[in-house]
Design a protein around this motif. Structure first.
Motif, short mmCIF file in Angstrom:
data_model
loop_
_atom_site.label_atom_id
_atom_site.label_comp_id
_atom_site.label_asym_id
_atom_site.label_seq_id
_atom_site.Cartn_x
_atom_site.Cartn_y
_atom_site.Cartn_z
N LEU A 32 -10.27 -6.41 -83.76
CA LEU A 32 -11.04 -6.14 -82.54
C LEU A 32 -11.03 -4.64 -82.23
O LEU A 32 -12.08 -4.04 -81.98
CB LEU A 32 -10.46 -6.93 -81.37
CG LEU A 32 -11.12 -6.74 -80.01
CD1 LEU A 32 -12.53 -7.32 -80.01
CD2 LEU A 32 -10.28 -7.39 -78.93
N VAL A 33 -9.85 -4.02 -82.27
CA VAL A 33 -9.72 -2.59 -81.97
C VAL A 33 -10.44 -1.77 -83.04
O VAL A 33 -11.17 -0.82 -82.73
CB VAL A 33 -8.23 -2.19 -81.86
CG1 VAL A 33 -8.08 -0.68 -81.76
CG2 VAL A 33 -7.60 -2.87 -80.66
N SER A 34 -10.26 -2.13 -84.29
CA SER A 34 -10.92 -1.41 -85.39
C SER A 34 -12.44 -1.48 -85.25
O SER A 34 -13.14 -0.48 -85.41
CB SER A 34 -10.47 -2.00 -86.72
OG SER A 34 -11.10 -1.34 -87.78
N SER A 35 -12.93 -2.67 -84.95
CA SER A 35 -14.37 -2.86 -84.77
C SER A 35 -14.90 -2.01 -83.61
O SER A 35 -15.95 -1.39 -83.70
CB SER A 35 -14.67 -4.33 -84.51
OG SER A 35 -16.02 -4.53 -84.21
N TYR A 36 -14.14 -1.98 -82.51
CA TYR A 36 -14.54 -1.19 -81.36
C TYR A 36 -14.68 0.30 -81.72
O TYR A 36 -15.69 0.93 -81.46
CB TYR A 36 -13.55 -1.35 -80.21
CG TYR A 36 -13.79 -0.35 -79.10
CD1 TYR A 36 -14.83 -0.54 -78.19
CD2 TYR A 36 -13.02 0.80 -78.99
CE1 TYR A 36 -15.07 0.39 -77.20
CE2 TYR A 36 -13.26 1.74 -78.01
CZ TYR A 36 -14.29 1.53 -77.11
OH TYR A 36 -14.53 2.46 -76.14
N PHE A 37 -13.64 0.85 -82.35
CA PHE A 37 -13.66 2.27 -82.68
C PHE A 37 -14.74 2.59 -83.72
O PHE A 37 -15.39 3.63 -83.65
CB PHE A 37 -12.29 2.75 -83.15
CG PHE A 37 -11.32 2.92 -82.03
CD1 PHE A 37 -11.59 3.77 -80.97
CD2 PHE A 37 -10.12 2.22 -82.02
CE1 PHE A 37 -10.70 3.92 -79.92
CE2 PHE A 37 -9.22 2.37 -80.98
CZ PHE A 37 -9.51 3.22 -79.93
N THR A 38 -14.95 1.71 -84.66
CA THR A 38 -15.99 1.93 -85.66
C THR A 38 -17.37 1.93 -85.01
O THR A 38 -18.20 2.79 -85.29
CB THR A 38 -15.93 0.84 -86.75
OG1 THR A 38 -14.64 0.87 -87.35
CG2 THR A 38 -16.98 1.07 -87.82
N VAL A 53 -16.95 2.45 -94.88
CA VAL A 53 -17.18 1.79 -93.59
C VAL A 53 -18.67 1.79 -93.26
O VAL A 53 -19.23 0.77 -92.86
CB VAL A 53 -16.39 2.48 -92.46
CG1 VAL A 53 -16.78 1.93 -91.10
CG2 VAL A 53 -14.90 2.31 -92.69
N SER A 54 -19.33 2.90 -93.43
CA SER A 54 -20.72 3.02 -93.00
C SER A 54 -21.67 2.08 -93.75
O SER A 54 -22.68 1.65 -93.19
CB SER A 54 -21.21 4.46 -93.15
OG SER A 54 -21.22 4.85 -94.49
#
Length: 85
Positions: A32-38, A53-54
């Motif tokens: 969840l946190v990783s998705s938010y920052f990405t 990632v992109s």
């Protein structure tokens, strides 16, 4: 890609929110946190996002959880192979 630890300090009331969100989405707090920052980084045009990632950003837009999508795909595969003589 190697993972690293991130420590967050938030109040007790707010700390319950991620638990409810991940239970609903069928994911983890880390994801969840990783998705938010990405997602936030993608909104900032000048911020460089790694190629690994992109290439995945914007691939799929859905309101379904990961578990729902996974179940849907598995069901389709089972149905496909059940009908093979």
């Amino acid at each position: 890609m190697p993972k690293t630890k991130l420590t967050l300090y938030i109040d007790e009331e707010t700390s319950e929110l991620p638990k409810k969100i991940v239970a609903y989405r069928g994911t983890s707090v880390s994801e969840l946190v990783s998705s938010y920052f990405t997602t936030e980084a993608f909104k900032i045009k000048d911020l460089k996002i790694s190629d690994s990632v992109s290439k995945w950003l914007g691939i799929i837009e859905t309101d379904k959880t990961y578990k729902e999508l996974k179940e849907e795909i598995l069901t389709e595969k089972i149905e496909k192979y059940e009908n093979i003589p």
